[in-house]
Design a protein around this motif. Structure first.
Motif, PDB file in Angstrom:
ATOM      1  N   THR A 148      38.105   6.818  -0.595  1.00 37.14           N
ATOM      2  CA  THR A 148      37.305   6.135  -0.045  1.00 37.14           C
ATOM      3  C   THR A 148      37.364   4.600  -0.584  1.00 37.14           C
ATOM      4  OG1 THR A 148      35.594   7.569   0.437  1.00 37.14           O
ATOM      5  CG2 THR A 148      35.064   5.219   0.766  1.00 37.14           C
ATOM      6  N   ALA A 149      37.739   4.386  -1.844  1.00 35.95           N
ATOM      7  CA  ALA A 149      37.522   2.891  -2.312  1.00 35.95           C
ATOM      8  C   ALA A 149      39.081   2.375  -2.052  1.00 35.95           C
ATOM      9  CB  ALA A 149      37.585   3.091  -3.930  1.00 35.95           C
ATOM     10  N   LEU A 150      39.991   3.136  -1.643  1.00 31.86           N
ATOM     11  CA  LEU A 150      41.352   2.641  -1.224  1.00 31.86           C
ATOM     12  C   LEU A 150      41.701   2.389   0.121  1.00 31.86           C
ATOM     13  CD1 LEU A 150      43.442   5.087  -3.701  1.00 31.86           C
ATOM     14  CD2 LEU A 150      43.094   2.798  -4.167  1.00 31.86           C
ATOM     15  N   LEU A 151      40.489   2.588   0.802  1.00 37.09           N
ATOM     16  CA  LEU A 151      40.657   2.188   2.469  1.00 37.09           C
ATOM     17  C   LEU A 151      40.892   0.695   2.304  1.00 37.09           C
ATOM     18  CD1 LEU A 151      38.061   4.247   3.732  1.00 37.09           C
ATOM     19  CD2 LEU A 151      40.222   4.501   4.610  1.00 37.09           C
ATOM     20  N   PRO A 152      41.550   0.381   3.482  1.00 33.25           N
ATOM     21  CA  PRO A 152      41.840  -1.243   3.533  1.00 33.25           C
ATOM     22  C   PRO A 152      40.662  -2.026   3.922  1.00 33.25           C
ATOM     23  CG  PRO A 152      42.865  -0.097   5.294  1.00 33.25           C
ATOM     24  CD  PRO A 152      42.101   0.977   4.557  1.00 33.25           C
ATOM     25  N   THR A 153      39.850  -2.452   3.021  1.00 33.89           N
ATOM     26  CA  THR A 153      38.641  -3.411   3.046  1.00 33.89           C
ATOM     27  C   THR A 153      39.112  -4.795   2.550  1.00 33.89           C
ATOM     28  OG1 THR A 153      37.862  -2.705   1.015  1.00 33.89           O
ATOM     29  CG2 THR A 153      36.925  -1.676   3.026  1.00 33.89           C
ATOM     30  N   GLU A 154      38.293  -5.699   3.285  1.00 36.45           N
ATOM     31  CA  GLU A 154      38.333  -7.256   2.922  1.00 36.45           C
ATOM     32  C   GLU A 154      37.959  -7.386   1.490  1.00 36.45           C
ATOM     33  OE1 GLU A 154      39.344 -11.145   3.148  1.00 36.45           O
ATOM     34  OE2 GLU A 154      39.722  -9.563   4.933  1.00 36.45           O
ATOM     35  N   ARG A 155      37.006  -7.001   0.926  1.00 35.72           N
ATOM     36  CA  ARG A 155      36.703  -7.172  -0.449  1.00 35.72           C
ATOM     37  C   ARG A 155      36.960  -5.632  -0.928  1.00 35.72           C
ATOM     38  NH1 ARG A 155      32.100 -11.515  -1.711  1.00 35.72           N
ATOM     39  NH2 ARG A 155      33.325 -13.267  -0.919  1.00 35.72           N
ATOM     40  N   PRO A 156      36.773  -5.621  -2.436  1.00 31.24           N
ATOM     41  CA  PRO A 156      37.204  -4.259  -3.046  1.00 31.24           C
ATOM     42  C   PRO A 156      35.858  -3.502  -3.167  1.00 31.24           C
ATOM     43  CG  PRO A 156      37.028  -6.174  -4.637  1.00 31.24           C
ATOM     44  CD  PRO A 156      36.851  -6.773  -3.355  1.00 31.24           C
ATOM     45  N   ARG A 157      36.072  -2.334  -3.067  1.00 32.69           N
ATOM     46  CA  ARG A 157      34.638  -1.407  -3.343  1.00 32.69           C
ATOM     47  C   ARG A 157      34.694  -1.128  -4.843  1.00 32.69           C
ATOM     48  NH1 ARG A 157      32.683   1.822   0.520  1.00 32.69           N
ATOM     49  NH2 ARG A 157      30.890   1.963  -0.914  1.00 32.69           N
TER      50      ARG A 157
END
Length: 326
Positions: A148-157
């Motif tokens: 989930t943390a490696l999904l492409p999001t604007e800001r990091p998880r």
């Protein structure tokens, strides 16, 4: 401008540019929808608000964010290693912490994704019996904390890989490629990519699924990876080379006072000087964790419920050395 300040106060901040060798091109970007039942759990918020960072911890967190590198925290149990992840997520407004607890049986795939092939087969047999279409394969794929943390999001998880030293000997090496490349494949989705280019899959601590294109999960903003270790084993040099390392020291008396005040209030701190000194004295002769001090002070605040009138005797019941034999 400092990104993580360590003061527990949420604030606006800008993501600094990444080094050229740590830029990732994942996309299209997604916006996670957090589950109200898991977003901002009281325990998560308590951990975040009561953590007290020192200057070196603040420096290392900011360096890890700037370099897009995992942070490996070592230290004795009870020194607040895992709690730092909650403080980062709260202060920077990065959503719920994605926690991955490690055991001797944990594999890399446990952290990346789970595929329930048995449930899919059972549902397919039922669908044929009822003469209806099969359910989409995405129903049977659930991303784990690291996935989930490696999904492409604007800001990091923020992902917490807790007690990595308890893992099988191969896990640190297995993590190397994923943490270096910022991506991984889901073979079950790669095989059907020509007919199903994008598949909606479940993800950790979220209320809605996320799309995975052509079976590949690739980050856009590298996650803030906090790994903890109690120092029970050594790690291979290749693994250590890719981490920023910080040893969390046992809190001194001043920091302990700040921790007690944050958890139990100024009144409790003012009334517990004797218990604090008792804790420090016992810690000088054996291993104790900070939460044992908090437990001892909390007990002395409620003597009527314990049946033990003597404060020192009451505190002794929980201030047992962690290495003591029973």
């Amino acid at each position: 401008m400092t990104i993580f300040r360590g003061d527990g106060t949420p604030h606006d901040w800008d993501m600094p540019p990444a080094p050229p060798w740590r830029r990732f091109g994942g996309g299209p970007l997604i916006t996670p929808v957090f589950d109200e039942e898991t977003d901002g759990r009281p325990t998560d918020l308590e951990r975040a608000l009561t953590y007290r960072s020192d200057a070196r911890e603040v420096e290392l967190v900011n360096i890890a964010i700037l370099l897009r590198r995992p942070l490996l925290l070592t230290g004795r149990p009870g020194t607040g290693k895992s709690t730092l992840a909650y403080a980062i997520a709260h202060e920077l407004g990065l959503g719920p912490v994605l926690r991955w607890p490690i055991t001797s049986r944990t594999t890399l795939q446990d952290g990346l994704y789970r595929y329930d092939a048995i449930a899919r087969l059972q549902d397919a047999n039922l669908a044929r019996h009822q003469q209806r279409p099969d359910a989409d394969i995405g129903r049977y794929v659930q991303l784990g904390p690291l996935g989930t943390a490696l999904l492409p999001t604007e800001r990091p998880r923020v992902v917490l890989i807790d007690e990595v030293d308890k893992s099988d000997v191969d896990l640190p090496n297995d993590l190397l490629n994923v943490l270096e490349e910022g991506e991984f494949l889901i073979p079950e989705l790669v095989r059907i990519a020509d007919s199903h280019e994008s598949v909606e899959v479940g993800m950790e601590r979220a209320a809605a699924p996320a799309p995975v294109r052509r079976g590949t999960v690739r980050c856009h903003a590298f996650p803030i990876v906090v790994m903890t270790s109690n120092g029970e084993r050594e790690f291979p040099p290749a693994f250590l080379r890719r981490c920023l390392r910080l040893d969390i020291a046992e809190p001194d008396s001043r920091r302990l006072e700040a921790i007690v005040s944050a958890h139990l209030g100024e009144e409790a701190l003012a009334a517990s000087g004797d218990i604090l000194q008792q804790f420090l004295q016992r810690r000088s002769t054996g291993e104790l964790a900070t939460d044992q001090l908090l437990n001892a002070i909390f007990l002395t605040m409620h003597p009527d419920q314990t049946g033990v009138a003597d404060r020192r005797e009451l505190a002794e019941l929980v201030l047992k050395h962690l290495s003591a034999a029973y």
